[in-house]
Write a protein that holds these residues in place. Structure first.
Motif, PDB file in Angstrom:
ATOM      1  N   ARG A  71       0.816  -1.221   0.000  1.00 26.74           N
ATOM      2  CA  ARG A  71       0.000   0.000   0.000  1.00 26.74           C
ATOM      3  C   ARG A  71       0.847   1.268   0.000  1.00 26.74           C
ATOM      4  N   ILE A  72       2.022   1.176  -0.614  1.00 29.56           N
ATOM      5  CA  ILE A  72       2.859   2.363  -0.795  1.00 29.56           C
ATOM      6  C   ILE A  72       2.428   2.984  -2.118  1.00 29.56           C
ATOM      7  N   ASP A  73       1.882   4.174  -2.042  1.00 27.76           N
ATOM      8  CA  ASP A  73       1.247   4.781  -3.207  1.00 27.76           C
ATOM      9  C   ASP A  73       2.075   5.911  -3.821  1.00 27.76           C
ATOM     10  N   ILE A  74       3.391   5.801  -3.722  1.00 28.39           N
ATOM     11  CA  ILE A  74       4.274   6.808  -4.307  1.00 28.39           C
ATOM     12  C   ILE A  74       4.248   6.656  -5.826  1.00 28.39           C
ATOM     13  N   PRO A  75       4.155   7.760  -6.574  1.00 27.16           N
ATOM     14  CA  PRO A  75       4.221   7.652  -8.036  1.00 27.16           C
ATOM     15  C   PRO A  75       5.475   6.879  -8.468  1.00 27.16           C
ATOM     16  N   PHE A  76       5.320   6.041  -9.503  1.00 25.91           N
ATOM     17  CA  PHE A  76       6.374   5.116  -9.929  1.00 25.91           C
ATOM     18  C   PHE A  76       6.586   5.251 -11.433  1.00 25.91           C
ATOM     19  N   ILE A  77       7.854   5.471 -11.817  1.00 23.39           N
ATOM     20  CA  ILE A  77       8.213   5.547 -13.236  1.00 23.39           C
ATOM     21  C   ILE A  77       9.179   4.404 -13.535  1.00 23.39           C
ATOM     22  N   LEU A  78       8.817   3.549 -14.477  1.00 18.44           N
ATOM     23  CA  LEU A  78       9.725   2.495 -14.925  1.00 18.44           C
ATOM     24  C   LEU A  78      10.597   3.091 -16.028  1.00 18.44           C
ATOM     25  N   PHE A  79      11.909   3.086 -15.806  1.00 16.16           N
ATOM     26  CA  PHE A  79      12.887   3.723 -16.700  1.00 16.16           C
ATOM     27  C   PHE A  79      13.828   2.624 -17.173  1.00 16.16           C
ATOM     28  N   THR A  80      13.622   2.121 -18.384  1.00 14.84           N
ATOM     29  CA  THR A  80      14.302   0.898 -18.794  1.00 14.84           C
ATOM     30  C   THR A  80      14.740   0.914 -20.247  1.00 14.84           C
ATOM     31  N   GLY A  81      15.667   0.046 -20.555  1.00 12.81           N
ATOM     32  CA  GLY A  81      16.118  -0.123 -21.925  1.00 12.81           C
ATOM     33  C   GLY A  81      15.305  -1.159 -22.675  1.00 12.81           C
ATOM     34  N   PHE A  82      14.395  -1.838 -21.971  1.00 16.22           N
ATOM     35  CA  PHE A  82      13.568  -2.856 -22.609  1.00 16.22           C
ATOM     36  C   PHE A  82      12.392  -2.208 -23.320  1.00 16.22           C
ATOM     37  N   GLY A  83      11.877  -2.892 -24.326  1.00 16.51           N
ATOM     38  CA  GLY A  83      10.870  -2.328 -25.213  1.00 16.51           C
ATOM     39  C   GLY A  83       9.493  -2.142 -24.631  1.00 16.51           C
ATOM     40  N   GLU A  84       8.623  -1.731 -25.520  1.00 13.89           N
ATOM     41  CA  GLU A  84       7.269  -1.353 -25.129  1.00 13.89           C
ATOM     42  C   GLU A  84       6.418  -2.493 -24.615  1.00 13.89           C
ATOM     43  N   GLU A  85       6.831  -3.740 -24.854  1.00 16.24           N
ATOM     44  CA  GLU A  85       6.050  -4.860 -24.312  1.00 16.24           C
ATOM     45  C   GLU A  85       5.968  -4.764 -22.790  1.00 16.24           C
ATOM     46  N   LEU A  86       6.971  -4.153 -22.183  1.00 20.87           N
ATOM     47  CA  LEU A  86       6.956  -3.978 -20.725  1.00 20.87           C
ATOM     48  C   LEU A  86       6.037  -2.844 -20.292  1.00 20.87           C
ATOM     49  N   MET A  87       5.794  -1.890 -21.182  1.00 21.88           N
ATOM     50  CA  MET A  87       4.994  -0.734 -20.819  1.00 21.88           C
ATOM     51  C   MET A  87       3.616  -1.153 -20.314  1.00 21.88           C
ATOM     52  N   HIS A  88       2.955  -2.050 -21.033  1.00 23.34           N
ATOM     53  CA  HIS A  88       1.609  -2.485 -20.635  1.00 23.34           C
ATOM     54  C   HIS A  88       1.656  -3.206 -19.300  1.00 23.34           C
ATOM     55  N   GLN A  89       2.664  -4.045 -19.115  1.00 20.49           N
ATOM     56  CA  GLN A  89       2.815  -4.765 -17.854  1.00 20.49           C
ATOM     57  C   GLN A  89       3.050  -3.778 -16.698  1.00 20.49           C
ATOM     58  N   ALA A  90       3.860  -2.760 -16.932  1.00 16.24           N
ATOM     59  CA  ALA A  90       4.142  -1.762 -15.900  1.00 16.24           C
ATOM     60  C   ALA A  90       2.875  -1.001 -15.518  1.00 16.24           C
ATOM     61  N   ILE A  91       2.127  -0.540 -16.514  1.00 15.88           N
ATOM     62  CA  ILE A  91       0.904   0.220 -16.245  1.00 15.88           C
ATOM     63  C   ILE A  91      -0.133  -0.655 -15.538  1.00 15.88           C
ATOM     64  N   GLN A  92      -0.272  -1.919 -15.972  1.00 19.24           N
ATOM     65  CA  GLN A  92      -1.224  -2.835 -15.336  1.00 19.24           C
ATOM     66  C   GLN A  92      -0.888  -3.070 -13.866  1.00 19.24           C
ATOM     67  N   ASN A  93       0.383  -2.955 -13.519  1.00 18.49           N
ATOM     68  CA  ASN A  93       0.806  -3.197 -12.140  1.00 18.49           C
ATOM     69  C   ASN A  93       0.912  -1.926 -11.305  1.00 18.49           C
ATOM     70  N   GLY A  94       0.459  -0.811 -11.857  1.00 16.63           N
ATOM     71  CA  GLY A  94       0.374   0.405 -11.058  1.00 16.63           C
ATOM     72  C   GLY A  94       1.430   1.456 -11.317  1.00 16.63           C
ATOM     73  N   ALA A  95       2.221   1.309 -12.387  1.00 16.72           N
ATOM     74  CA  ALA A  95       3.195   2.359 -12.712  1.00 16.72           C
ATOM     75  C   ALA A  95       2.454   3.592 -13.215  1.00 16.72           C
ATOM     76  N   ASN A  96       2.994   4.752 -12.895  1.00 19.46           N
ATOM     77  CA  ASN A  96       2.404   6.002 -13.360  1.00 19.46           C
ATOM     78  C   ASN A  96       2.925   6.394 -14.730  1.00 19.46           C
ATOM     79  N   SER A  97       4.125   5.904 -15.061  1.00 17.73           N
ATOM     80  CA  SER A  97       4.714   6.258 -16.338  1.00 17.73           C
ATOM     81  C   SER A  97       5.790   5.246 -16.711  1.00 17.73           C
ATOM     82  N   PHE A  98       6.204   5.308 -17.982  1.00 27.86           N
ATOM     83  CA  PHE A  98       7.187   4.377 -18.535  1.00 27.86           C
ATOM     84  C   PHE A  98       8.059   5.160 -19.505  1.00 27.86           C
TER      85      PHE A  98
END
Length: 132
Positions: A71-98
């Protein structure tokens, strides 16, 4: 504002901290693992977390799931060299941005600083002193 940057690459951590603090006036702490980041979150307060995906033991998505489960609700940005396939997974898991890492640090960190300001400003906090 204060940012927690999580990445297992020490040179990337140093570069990120320097660009954000010197060129964008965004104070930051850095840690080299999700496990260390979880310890930091127990004692320190942050306005946003910027995390790499590809880290040993606990990747960025697992780290994101762990903090959301706690229940830590700090905004989260995934900053990665991996492609957009991860973007959907990140957003589905609560990331605010990619953001995808690029070979152009100036552009990459300009984009990161913009996103940091966007997610911090869009995370609404309720003012207990505002009307009813």
């Amino acid at each position: 504002m204060k940012v927690l940057i999580v990445d297992d690459d020490p040179s990337f951590l140093e570069l990120s901290k320097t660009f954000l603090e010197v060129f964008h006036d965004i104070p930051s702490d850095t840690v080299d693992s999700a496990k260390e980041a979880l310890k930091m979150l127990e004692t320190d307060s942050y306005d946003v977390i910027v995390s790499d995906y590809d880290m040993p033991v606990m990747n960025g998505i697992m780290f994101l799931r762990t903090i959301r489960d706690k229940r830590i609700d700090i905004p989260f940005i995934l900053f990665t060299g991996f492609g957009e396939e991860l973007m959907h997974q990140a957003i589905q898991n609560g990331a605010n941005s990619f953001i995808l890492k690029t070979s152009d640090p100036k552009t990459q960190y300009s984009e990161l600083s913009k996103r940091i300001w966007q997610v911090v400003n869009s995370s609404t906090t309720i003012d207990p002193n505002s009307g009813s």
